[in-house]
Design a protein around this motif. Structure first.
Motif, short mmCIF file in Angstrom:
data_model
loop_
_atom_site.label_atom_id
_atom_site.label_comp_id
_atom_site.label_asym_id
_atom_site.label_seq_id
_atom_site.Cartn_x
_atom_site.Cartn_y
_atom_site.Cartn_z
N GLY A 171 0.79 -1.11 -0.07
CA GLY A 171 -0.07 -0.01 -0.07
C GLY A 171 0.85 1.21 0.01
O GLY A 171 0.29 2.33 -0.07
N SER A 240 -6.69 3.86 -5.25
CA SER A 240 -6.89 2.60 -4.77
C SER A 240 -8.35 2.10 -5.09
O SER A 240 -9.21 3.02 -4.91
CB SER A 240 -6.76 2.40 -2.95
N ASP A 283 -0.18 7.51 -2.03
CA ASP A 283 -0.18 6.11 -2.09
C ASP A 283 -0.80 5.74 -0.89
O ASP A 283 -1.99 4.90 -0.74
CB ASP A 283 1.08 5.07 -2.24
N ALA A 284 -0.20 5.82 0.24
CA ALA A 284 -0.63 5.38 1.68
C ALA A 284 -2.16 5.96 2.03
O ALA A 284 -2.82 5.29 2.44
CB ALA A 284 0.27 5.64 2.79
N SER A 286 -4.36 6.74 0.12
CA SER A 286 -5.47 6.27 -0.93
C SER A 286 -6.08 5.23 -0.25
O SER A 286 -7.13 4.87 -0.13
CB SER A 286 -5.20 6.45 -2.22
N THR A 287 -4.82 4.20 0.26
CA THR A 287 -5.39 3.02 0.84
C THR A 287 -6.06 3.31 2.08
O THR A 287 -7.52 2.67 2.21
CB THR A 287 -4.24 2.32 1.18
#
Ligand code: ADP
Ligand code: MG
Length: 333
Positions: A171, A240, A283-284, A286-287
């Motif tokens: 993630g 995500s 990234d993190a 969106s997870t």
């Protein structure tokens, strides 16, 4: 299934990214289990190629350090020593894990890099897919807790407190790789580029003077269609979704983003797109936003400086942070 989604998304990127007749150079490689596409503008072909080669090489190097699938990687060694001892790792691993911990704190554990035991149990990486028995989900769930991962930047060590714990950076690692690849491009004289590690995208500069990069957001239920598109410069965007890696059993969609609170695929969203100053963060986040769903997810993103979000909830309704209102091109609702 995953490949198709990625290729479609890149198709959209291509369509959106190339509106102007341009001087850009684009290449793709298969790295980190997905398609990585780099576009460089404003340089001649030889210089662009040299820079892109170095950036791909950097991603390959990071993959070797951060992969879950090797015993020799930093991650493999951390996981093998769980419950036993701290493990000395590279500065990069410390950096990603420290950021992962911060986002776990901020998200109340919706993002948790110690998700490994649940990821292994659900087995999204293998062919035979099945819904694991309740007791096994519960057992794996008790091992998932970022507070039991000690990261010591001074000593350069990581320790998992309990036997059976496992770190999985699925993630966040692609976002981190996109940031590092962008840095590598800059070191090679690039001032205009787009790095896309699947759905984790970093824009270096603008595409041309006064022209931002256009990034299409995949529609979570219409393959090949865009939900809307964003213009970005010197910024990152990650999506995500529940449509990339999943299986359907008895009309239930089981996908690869797990809610640490239940041990099951998170059910509040169809997709979460986050804009942020770095791709590690987008990234993190969106997870995390995907797991939290529209209300808490939007609140989380609003609490992070420079971050914005678009969340499609389980019913297909679209929620955006106030800073993005009116700025997503083609967004229907
Ligand atoms: P993708 O990998 O499709 O780009 P994400 O960035 O949302 O999507 O990452 C999903 C991956 O992250 C999963 O495949 C798994 O490895 C890991 N993961 C799943 N659930 C979580 C979670 N709650 N927190 C942190 N990582 C997770
Ligand atoms: Mg993510």
């Amino acid at each position: 299934m995953r490949m198709t989604a990625v290729v479609l998304m890149l198709g959209l990127l291509t369509a959106a990214g190339c509106r102007e007749t341009d001087d850009s150079h684009r290449r793709s490689q298969y790295l980190m289990g997905t398609v990585v596409t780099i576009t460089v503008a404003g340089l001649d072909r030889d210089d662009a190629d040299r820079a892109m080669n170095a950036a791909f090489e950097e991603i390959r190097r990071l993959e070797g350090i951060l992969t879950f699938f090797s015993e020799d990687s930093d991650l493999g060694r951390i996981n093998a020593a769980a419950g036993e001892r701290p493990v000395g790792v590279s500065a990069e691993t410390i950096e990603v894990l420290a950021e992962a911990r911060r986002i776990s704190d901020r998200s109340g554990g919706a993002f948790d890099a110690t998700i490994g035991p649940l990821v292994s149990l659900w087995g999204f990486e293998v062919k035979e897919r099945f819904v694991p028995p309740k007791e096994e989900i519960e057992r794996a769930r008790t091992l998932v807790n970022w507070r039991n991962m000690a990261v010591d930047p001074e000593l350069g060590t990581v320790r998992l407190e309990r036997r059976g714990m496992k770190v999985d950076l699925g993630g966040i690692a692609k976002g981190y790789a996109a940031d590092r690849a962008a840095e590598t491009l800059r070191k090679h004289g690039v001032s205009r580029a787009l790095v896309a590690v699947a759905g984790d995208i970093r824009a270096v500069g603008e595409k041309a003077v006064g022209v931002a990069w256009h990034v299409g957001i995949q529609h979570p239920r219409e393959p090949g269609a865009v939900l809307g598109s964003l213009k970005i410069a010197d910024r990152s965007v990650s999506t995500s979704g529940d449509y990339e890696r999943y299986f359907i059993k008895d009309d239930v969609r089981y996908h690869h983003i797990l809610d640490p609170a239940t041990g099951r695929p998170a059910a509040a969203s169809r997709s979460a797109t986050v804009l942020a100053p770095t791709t590690t963060l987008s990234d993190a986040l969106s997870t995390a936003a995907f797991v939290l769903g529209p209300e808490k997810g939007i609140a989380l993103v609003r609490s992070v400086p420079g971050a914005e979000a678009i969340i499609v909830d389980r019913e297909g309704r679209v929620h955006v942070t106030p800073g993005l209102a009116g700025k997503v091109e083609g967004l229907a609702s």
